[in-house]
Enzyme design. Structure first.
Site, PDB file in Angstrom:
ATOM      1  N   CYS A 399      32.293  47.663  38.555  1.00  5.58           N
ATOM      2  CA  CYS A 399      32.070  46.709  39.638  1.00  5.58           C
ATOM      3  C   CYS A 399      30.602  46.566  39.992  1.00  5.58           C
ATOM      4  O   CYS A 399      30.216  45.615  40.669  1.00  5.58           O
ATOM      5  CB  CYS A 399      32.879  47.129  40.867  1.00  5.58           C
ATOM      6  SG  CYS A 399      34.559  46.480  40.845  1.00  5.58           S
ATOM      7  N   LYS A 402      29.122  43.200  38.953  1.00  3.94           N
ATOM      8  CA  LYS A 402      29.726  41.956  39.429  1.00  3.94           C
ATOM      9  C   LYS A 402      28.751  41.113  40.244  1.00  3.94           C
ATOM     10  O   LYS A 402      27.715  41.586  40.715  1.00  3.94           O
ATOM     11  CB  LYS A 402      30.967  42.277  40.254  1.00  3.94           C
ATOM     12  CG  LYS A 402      32.077  42.904  39.404  1.00  3.94           C
ATOM     13  CD  LYS A 402      33.427  42.743  40.038  1.00  3.94           C
ATOM     14  CE  LYS A 402      34.517  43.140  39.054  1.00  3.94           C
ATOM     15  NZ  LYS A 402      35.855  42.886  39.569  1.00  3.94           N
ATOM     16  N   ASP A 429      41.432  37.317  50.168  1.00  3.52           N
ATOM     17  CA  ASP A 429      41.995  38.157  49.120  1.00  3.52           C
ATOM     18  C   ASP A 429      41.669  37.578  47.750  1.00  3.52           C
ATOM     19  O   ASP A 429      41.484  36.370  47.588  1.00  3.52           O
ATOM     20  CB  ASP A 429      43.519  38.250  49.277  1.00  3.52           C
ATOM     21  CG  ASP A 429      43.919  39.119  50.448  1.00  3.52           C
ATOM     22  OD1 ASP A 429      43.804  40.341  50.316  1.00  3.52           O
ATOM     23  OD2 ASP A 429      44.327  38.562  51.485  1.00  3.52           O
ATOM     24  N   ASP A 446      41.284  40.587  37.102  1.00  7.59           N
ATOM     25  CA  ASP A 446      40.038  41.337  37.224  1.00  7.59           C
ATOM     26  C   ASP A 446      39.632  41.859  35.847  1.00  7.59           C
ATOM     27  O   ASP A 446      40.477  42.050  34.971  1.00  7.59           O
ATOM     28  CB  ASP A 446      40.185  42.502  38.194  1.00  7.59           C
ATOM     29  CG  ASP A 446      38.923  42.707  39.029  1.00  7.59           C
ATOM     30  OD1 ASP A 446      37.822  42.513  38.483  1.00  7.59           O
ATOM     31  OD2 ASP A 446      39.053  43.054  40.220  1.00  7.59           O
ATOM     32  N   ASP A 469      44.766  45.196  43.502  1.00 12.51           N
ATOM     33  CA  ASP A 469      45.069  44.032  44.337  1.00 12.51           C
ATOM     34  C   ASP A 469      46.567  43.904  44.584  1.00 12.51           C
ATOM     35  O   ASP A 469      46.999  43.540  45.688  1.00 12.51           O
ATOM     36  CB  ASP A 469      44.543  42.758  43.674  1.00 12.51           C
ATOM     37  CG  ASP A 469      43.049  42.571  43.873  1.00 12.51           C
ATOM     38  OD1 ASP A 469      42.547  42.965  44.940  1.00 12.51           O
ATOM     39  OD2 ASP A 469      42.383  42.065  42.952  1.00 12.51           O
ATOM     40  N   GLY A 519      47.806  38.388  25.573  1.00 18.04           N
ATOM     41  CA  GLY A 519      46.401  38.595  25.851  1.00 18.04           C
ATOM     42  C   GLY A 519      45.522  37.814  24.909  1.00 18.04           C
ATOM     43  O   GLY A 519      45.987  36.988  24.114  1.00 18.04           O
ATOM     44  N   THR A 521      41.609  38.231  22.632  1.00 15.06           N
ATOM     45  CA  THR A 521      40.490  39.064  22.207  1.00 15.06           C
ATOM     46  C   THR A 521      39.388  38.207  21.629  1.00 15.06           C
ATOM     47  O   THR A 521      39.641  37.185  20.979  1.00 15.06           O
ATOM     48  CB  THR A 521      40.928  40.087  21.138  1.00 15.06           C
ATOM     49  OG1 THR A 521      41.430  39.381  19.992  1.00 15.06           O
ATOM     50  CG2 THR A 521      42.004  41.013  21.669  1.00 15.06           C
ATOM     51  N   ASP A 604      41.872  46.689  48.600  1.00 10.25           N
ATOM     52  CA  ASP A 604      41.322  47.764  47.779  1.00 10.25           C
ATOM     53  C   ASP A 604      39.806  47.674  47.844  1.00 10.25           C
ATOM     54  O   ASP A 604      39.225  46.589  47.863  1.00 10.25           O
ATOM     55  CB  ASP A 604      41.836  47.709  46.343  1.00 10.25           C
ATOM     56  CG  ASP A 604      41.548  46.400  45.641  1.00 10.25           C
ATOM     57  OD1 ASP A 604      41.425  45.361  46.335  1.00 10.25           O
ATOM     58  OD2 ASP A 604      41.450  46.393  44.410  1.00 10.25           O
TER      59      ASP A 604
END
Length: 720
Positions: A399, A402, A429, A446, A469, A519, A521, A604
């Site tokens: 983080c 970020k 949120d 995230d 979250d 997903g 890649t 969080d």
């Protein structure tokens, strides 16, 4: 023209953080092999240096000074460090097995795990004895024994190592005026391998320290408070250790490698019977030139091992290792004196101690003062502001990398709201409430830029971070998709890395009740892992906007991951601090969320720090907050590093969110970006202490850290 990092094509795996591997890591950091990805596997974040152990036992050295910080060393070598114990090598599949970790593939492997002085065949030793090796657990057990007041102690095995430990233990107990007698027991003659002069000096020192030397005595069993000899005598002991044996770790016997008495046979190139596997240190047996188990050989094997690993991957000639015929033996005498022997000559006294101390400190300093590798210079011609934007430290991962809250809010503000009736934005949120048929679903996403070279650790942290979250809104995780950016790798290493990531992601998310359903890649300059997750809510989600005046604030994890990771990247942290921080980041929060299911508001604590996320609750709920600074739990090492001025790259933007708060000391950690941080909940004040106790019973370092009041949205500290 931007030049991308060179791709990795081969995996080099070092099993064990012994002296040889530590020196190889140091060499690798100064001269890495392009294309080779280096991995170290070790049970803990440090490795004890054997030469200084007697001095530590005697009280001359603190524990820190005899430990090699493997996390710092791995960072210097740009290697990944897997904290775990290897328990098998599969030669056919070319993988190392580690409990709790996906298999680790290798193209070249080296084993340097040392030996164990455990005595499994001696009744009672497994339950009541402490092997002198591995050194780390022994040092910890001895320190705990001394801290508890000491007492009678026994050393089994009266060779050089046992004699050194016995005099060191006796000296320590006497110097601290602790009651207790040290006994040294052997089933043969003590110090039989020492010269006559060295033996005389050590026996004389034992008498001065009132050590009870018991020779030619067999031991029947070890009990919790005594040793029972075969002749019926009982020797009192509250601390029993053993140096009489030198066993290879049992898993080596199942490796399929050629062995000698359990130790890996190696040729004069340090290769085992499998040319892809090397072995060094005490766990290796030099077939052509057998030598006793001594650290001096391990140290001199390092340049040969480094050269031969590199040569084997570059089609060059391997070098021979030629062990010296004799070496200087320096034995500690408890006090600051030592016995030196070589070529049959013996010298003793304080001068020999200073000589030994100088040699030992010189060795350990190699790992404390690592060479500073030159940083890349900016081109002579560059835009105004480039140096300031680049900053004076590496870009943080997690983080800490970020975008700041203010920039993010400004970018999203023009697009607030929704045209769809089945989507309810949750103000403040990082998620939304979706209405699907009669079900309520929360959706969040995230991702993290890697701060660890271990994709398994990063996957676990990224998954728990993204799940935060869902847990904070009171949802039950349902489905997830993964977004993975891999660094440039050969096809084989792509497959290996993706296998580790997907295995870890499935395990972590399934443990939370969710399934990965797909997903994406891509390849890039560095590893980045993210998840988009849905969660089901059987009632209205917990948001930032529900807090009430008078609510108590509960935090479920300590602060400090940002400053710790920034320090680790700069080589300024301690390995044990980083290991503890990683353990917190990989700690799921599902059970904590269940305890806090009736919270009025919850979030969080992640990139914006505690102050930034608490300000979000204040703004959404229209309240003011008071924090009790001393009540906020902090990770080990975080206050020291913050006090030294170490900051995450996101710190300045987080600090700007609450300019009225004080600066410096512990207060700076309020603005520290957290990765996979704890839950921050606003709860009814009469329930707060009950909830904190329940969280602590589950193993969370939870604390009541403040409360909310009426007033404009702002944060103050320690109002009482």
């Amino acid at each position: 023209m931007h030049r991308a990092p060179l791709p990795f094509t081969h995996d080099v795996v070092l099993i064990g953080g012994g002296h040889t591997h530590a020196l190889v890591l140091r060499r690798w950091g100064m001269r890495p092999l392009p294309g080779a990805r280096l991995t170290l596997i070790n049970p803990g974040p440090t490795a004890a240096y054997s030469g200084m152990l007697p001095g530590h036992v005697a009280g001359h050295y603190d524990r820190d000074i005899l430990e090699i910080d493997l996390i710092r060393l791995a960072r210097f070598a740009d290697a990944r460090l897997i904290l775990g114990a290897a328990d098998h090598i599969d030669l056919a599949q070319r993988v190392v097995l580690i409990k709790g970790h996906p298999p680790v593939s290798f193209d070249r492997c080296s084993v340097d795990v040392g030996i164990t002085s455990d005595m499994p065949d001696l009744p009672g030793f497994a339950d009541h004895g402490v092997p002198a090796k591995p050194l780390g657990p022994f040092a910890a057990s001895w320190s705990a024994f001394v801290a508890q007041g000491g007492g009678d102690a026994v050393v089994i095995g009266a060779g050089v190592a046992g004699a050194e430990l016995a005099v060191a233990m006796a000296y320590r107990l006497q110097s601290e005026q602790q009651h207790g007698k040290v006994s040294l027991i052997d089933n043969a003659t003590a110090l039989s391998e020492a010269t006559a002069g060295a033996r005389h000096q050590m026996l004389s020192q034992m008498r001065k320290l009132n050590i009870d030397l018991i020779e030619n005595a067999a031991i029947a069993q070890v009990a919790s408070d005594h040793i029972e000899l075969a002749d019926g005598r009982r020797i009192p002991s509250r601390f029993t250790t053993g140096t009489a044996s030198a066993f290879a770790f049992p898993w080596i016997a199942q490796s399929g490698l050629d062995l000698h008495e359990g130790f890996i046979c190696v040729d004069d190139r340090l290769r085992s019977s499998d040319p892809a596997v090397f072995a060094v240190g005490d766990c290796a047996h030099m077939r052509a030139t057998p030598r006793p188990k001594a650290g001096v050989y391990a140290v001199r094997q390092a340049p040969v091992l480094y050269h031969n690993i590199v040569a084997s991957l570059t089609d060059r000639r391997l070098r021979r290792y030629r062990p010296q015929a004799d070496y200087l033996k320096l034995m500690s005498m408890g006090r600051k004196a030592a016995v030196a022997q070589r070529f049959g000559l013996t010298l003793s006294g304080p001068l020999m101690w200073r000589w030994k101390d100088r040699i030992d400190r010189k060795f350990i300093e190699k790992f404390r003062n690592l060479p500073q590798m030159p940083a890349s210079e900016l081109p002579a011609l560059h835009t105004i502001g480039l140096r300031e934007t680049l900053g004076d430290q590496p870009l943080c991962g997690g983080c800490g990398a970020k975008v700041g809250r203010a920039a993010l809010r400004d970018a999203l503000a023009p697009h607030a709201g929704t045209l769809r009736e089945d989507i309810t934005p949750l103000p403040g949120d990082d998620a939304a409430l979706l209405h699907v048929g009669g079900a309520r679903m929360v959706l969040t996403s995230d991702h993290l830029r890697a701060f660890s070279n271990d994709p398994v650790v990063m996957t676990r942290i990224a998954a728990i971070h993204a799940l935060g979250d869902i847990w904070a809104m009171g949802g039950t995780p349902q489905a997830a998709t993964a977004t993975i950016i891999l660094p440039r790798l050969s096809p084989d290493l792509q497959r290996r890395t993706l296998s580790e990531i997907t295995a870890t992601a499935h395990q972590t998310l399934r443990a939370a009740g969710a399934e990965i359903v797909g997903g994406h890649t891509t390849m890039g300059d560095e590893l980045t892992i993210g998840f988009t997750i849905t969660g089901l809510c059987d009632r209205d989600p917990i948001t930032l906007a529900g807090a009430q005046a008078g609510d108590a604030l509960i935090l479920t994890k300590p602060l400090g991951t940002g400053v710790l990771m920034a320090a680790e990247m700069a080589g300024q942290s301690k390995g044990r601090w980083i290991a503890a921080a990683l353990a917190h980041m990989t700690r799921p929060q599902a059970d904590a969320a269940q305890v806090l299911a009736d919270a009025h508001a919850m979030t969080d604590v992640t990139g914006f720090g505690l102050a930034g996320h608490l300000l979000g609750i204040c703004e959404a709920s229209g309240l003011a907050a008071h924090l009790q600074l001393d009540a906020i739990p902090l990770l080990a090492g975080a206050p020291e590093l913050a006090g030294a001025g170490i900051r995450s790259t996101l710190f300045p933007q987080n600090r700007a969110l609450t300019p009225d708060l004080p600066e410096g000391g512990r207060a700076d950690l309020l603005f520290d970006p957290q990765t996979a941080g704890g839950l921050l909940a606003a709860v009814a004040p009469n329930q707060a202490d009950i909830l904190v106790a329940a969280l602590r019973d589950l193993g969370h370092d939870a604390a009541r850290v403040g409360f909310l009041t009426d007033g404009p949205p702002r944060i103050t500290l320690d109002p009482d």
